[in-house]
Design an enzyme around this catalytic site. Structure first.
Site, short mmCIF file in Angstrom:
data_model
loop_
_atom_site.label_atom_id
_atom_site.label_comp_id
_atom_site.label_asym_id
_atom_site.label_seq_id
_atom_site.Cartn_x
_atom_site.Cartn_y
_atom_site.Cartn_z
N ASN A 8 0.87 -1.17 0.00
CA ASN A 8 0.00 0.00 0.00
C ASN A 8 0.91 1.23 0.00
O ASN A 8 1.47 1.59 1.03
CB ASN A 8 -0.89 -0.02 1.26
CG ASN A 8 -1.72 1.25 1.38
OD1 ASN A 8 -1.87 1.99 0.41
ND2 ASN A 8 -2.24 1.50 2.56
N TRP A 9 1.02 1.84 -1.18
CA TRP A 9 1.96 2.98 -1.29
C TRP A 9 1.40 4.26 -0.70
O TRP A 9 2.11 5.25 -0.58
CB TRP A 9 2.31 3.21 -2.76
CG TRP A 9 3.23 2.20 -3.34
CD1 TRP A 9 3.90 1.21 -2.66
CD2 TRP A 9 3.63 2.08 -4.71
NE1 TRP A 9 4.68 0.48 -3.54
CE2 TRP A 9 4.52 1.00 -4.80
CE3 TRP A 9 3.31 2.78 -5.88
CZ2 TRP A 9 5.11 0.60 -6.01
CZ3 TRP A 9 3.89 2.39 -7.08
CH2 TRP A 9 4.78 1.31 -7.15
N LYS A 10 0.12 4.26 -0.37
CA LYS A 10 -0.53 5.49 0.14
C LYS A 10 -0.26 6.64 -0.84
O LYS A 10 -0.22 6.42 -2.04
CB LYS A 10 -0.04 5.81 1.56
CG LYS A 10 -0.06 4.58 2.46
CD LYS A 10 0.09 4.92 3.90
CE LYS A 10 0.25 3.62 4.69
NZ LYS A 10 0.04 3.78 6.10
N HIS A 94 -9.60 1.38 4.85
CA HIS A 94 -8.30 1.54 5.52
C HIS A 94 -8.48 2.53 6.67
O HIS A 94 -9.26 3.47 6.57
CB HIS A 94 -7.26 2.05 4.51
CG HIS A 94 -5.87 2.03 5.06
ND1 HIS A 94 -5.40 3.01 5.90
CD2 HIS A 94 -4.87 1.13 4.92
CE1 HIS A 94 -4.15 2.71 6.25
NE2 HIS A 94 -3.81 1.57 5.66
N GLU A 96 -6.82 4.93 7.63
CA GLU A 96 -6.62 6.36 7.29
C GLU A 96 -7.87 6.92 6.62
O GLU A 96 -8.19 8.09 6.76
CB GLU A 96 -5.37 6.50 6.39
CG GLU A 96 -4.11 6.33 7.22
CD GLU A 96 -2.93 5.72 6.50
OE1 GLU A 96 -2.92 5.70 5.25
OE2 GLU A 96 -2.01 5.23 7.19
N GLU A 166 -5.83 -4.74 10.79
CA GLU A 166 -4.86 -3.66 10.91
C GLU A 166 -5.13 -2.85 12.18
O GLU A 166 -5.92 -1.90 12.15
CB GLU A 166 -4.97 -2.73 9.69
CG GLU A 166 -4.56 -3.38 8.39
CD GLU A 166 -3.81 -2.39 7.52
OE1 GLU A 166 -2.67 -2.71 7.13
OE2 GLU A 166 -4.32 -1.31 7.26
N GLY A 172 2.13 2.43 10.67
CA GLY A 172 3.10 3.50 10.48
C GLY A 172 3.81 3.93 11.75
O GLY A 172 4.42 4.99 11.80
N SER A 212 3.11 -2.00 10.56
CA SER A 212 4.56 -2.02 10.79
C SER A 212 5.20 -3.37 10.46
O SER A 212 6.10 -3.83 11.18
CB SER A 212 4.88 -1.58 12.23
OG SER A 212 4.42 -0.26 12.44
C1 PEP Z 1 -0.82 0.21 5.89
O1 PEP Z 1 -0.63 1.15 5.14
O2 PEP Z 1 -1.88 -0.42 5.78
C2 PEP Z 1 0.20 -0.14 6.86
C3 PEP Z 1 0.03 -1.23 7.56
O3 PEP Z 1 1.27 0.69 6.97
P1 PEP Z 1 2.68 0.34 7.71
O4 PEP Z 1 3.14 -0.97 7.15
O5 PEP Z 1 3.57 1.47 7.34
O6 PEP Z 1 2.41 0.26 9.17
#
Ligand code: PEP
Length: 255
Positions: A8-10, A94, A96, A166, A172, A212
């Site tokens: 997931n590049w966001k 997600h 976010e 998640e 993050g 993470s």
């Molecule tokens: C995500 O974007 O869904 C995510 C889990 O990010 P990260 O791996 O940076 O925690």
């Protein structure tokens, strides 16, 4: 059933950067046989990534979409527009989107139904906040998010749903969940999903862990019997790192 390792590049990468990533990751793809690898770039890079991945086993996904087919929804993207770009998977709900952009369970439910009816494979994200975890409310929150999304769902092929556990506090932050906690949460997710999905779909259901995930901890998550993949943010931005992570995931499941 191969685990799904999703990037997931966001809101990262220009078209040129996305193309460079694809060139690099394709040099490693021969080693990804144990896992299914997915890249979810920003909308603006979807077409370029689709082209750059032609003939590859690496799949293309989007990070979000709207539920309507067309209309006065400034700034939104319809499921058919994603299909036209060669998108196979779409991340929905997600944290976010839920917490920064105020998406609620009913909106996510509409998106889930729209994705399935357009032949897109949804990756439904669920997870508790730090506060909810401290209140020992993880199971209640997961149950609420799952019930809202899955109850009465009869569009498309529900068997193509992937669920990503998640925990919001792990995204993050560099603070991944303890594998035993992720395992318990995934087991609970499976139990709740089984109320709504037929047995056959339950057999195909993959539950990812996200939060993470790194090259160093991926093997611990992939060794868990209740987890079949990972949703990866930060560690997916460099092709060499993400490639090593996918490779480590494959090795862990084949062990
Ligand atoms: C995500 O974007 O869904 C995510 C889990 O990010 P990260 O791996 O940076 O925690």
């Amino acid at each position: 059933m191969k685990p799904l390792i999703a990037a997931n590049w966001k809101m990262h990468k220009t078209v040129a950067e996305a193309e460079a990533f694809c060139r690099q990751i394709r040099q490693m793809e021969g080693q990804f046989s144990g896992v299914e690898v997915l890249i979810c770039p920003p909308y603006t890079a979807l077409a370029a990534v689709q082209k750059a991945l032609q003939g590859s086993t690496i799949k293309l996904g989007a990070q979000n979409m709207f539920w309507a087919e067309r209309g006065a929804f400034t700034g939104e993207i319809a499921p058919s527009m994603l299909r036209e770009c060669g998108v196979e998977y779409v991340i929905l709900g997600h944290s976010e989107r839920r917490h920064i952009f105020g998406e609620d369970d009913s909106l996510i439910r509409k998106k889930l139904a729209a994705a399935l009816s357009h032949g897109l494979k949804p990756i439904l994200c669920v997870g508790e906040t730090e506060e909810e975890r401290e209140e020992a409310a993880t199971e209640r929150v997961l149950e609420q998010q799952l019930c809202a999304a899955l109850e009465g769902l009869d569009q498309g092929k529900p068997g193509e749903i992937v669920i990503a556990y998640e925990p919001v506090w792990a995204i993050g932050t560099g603070k991944a969940a303890v594998p035993a906690d992720a395992e318990n949460a995934a087991a609970w997710i499976r139990q709740v999903a089984a109320r709504y999905l037929p047995e056959e779909d339950m057999k195909a259901l993959r539950i990812q862990y996200g939060g993470s995930v790194t090259v160093d901890n991926i093997a611990e998550f992939m060794a868990l019997p209740t987890i079949q993949g990972a949703l990866v943010g930060g560690a997916s931005l460099e092709a060499a790192t993400f490639g090593r992570l996918a490779l480590a995931a494959g090795e862990a499941v084949n062990r």
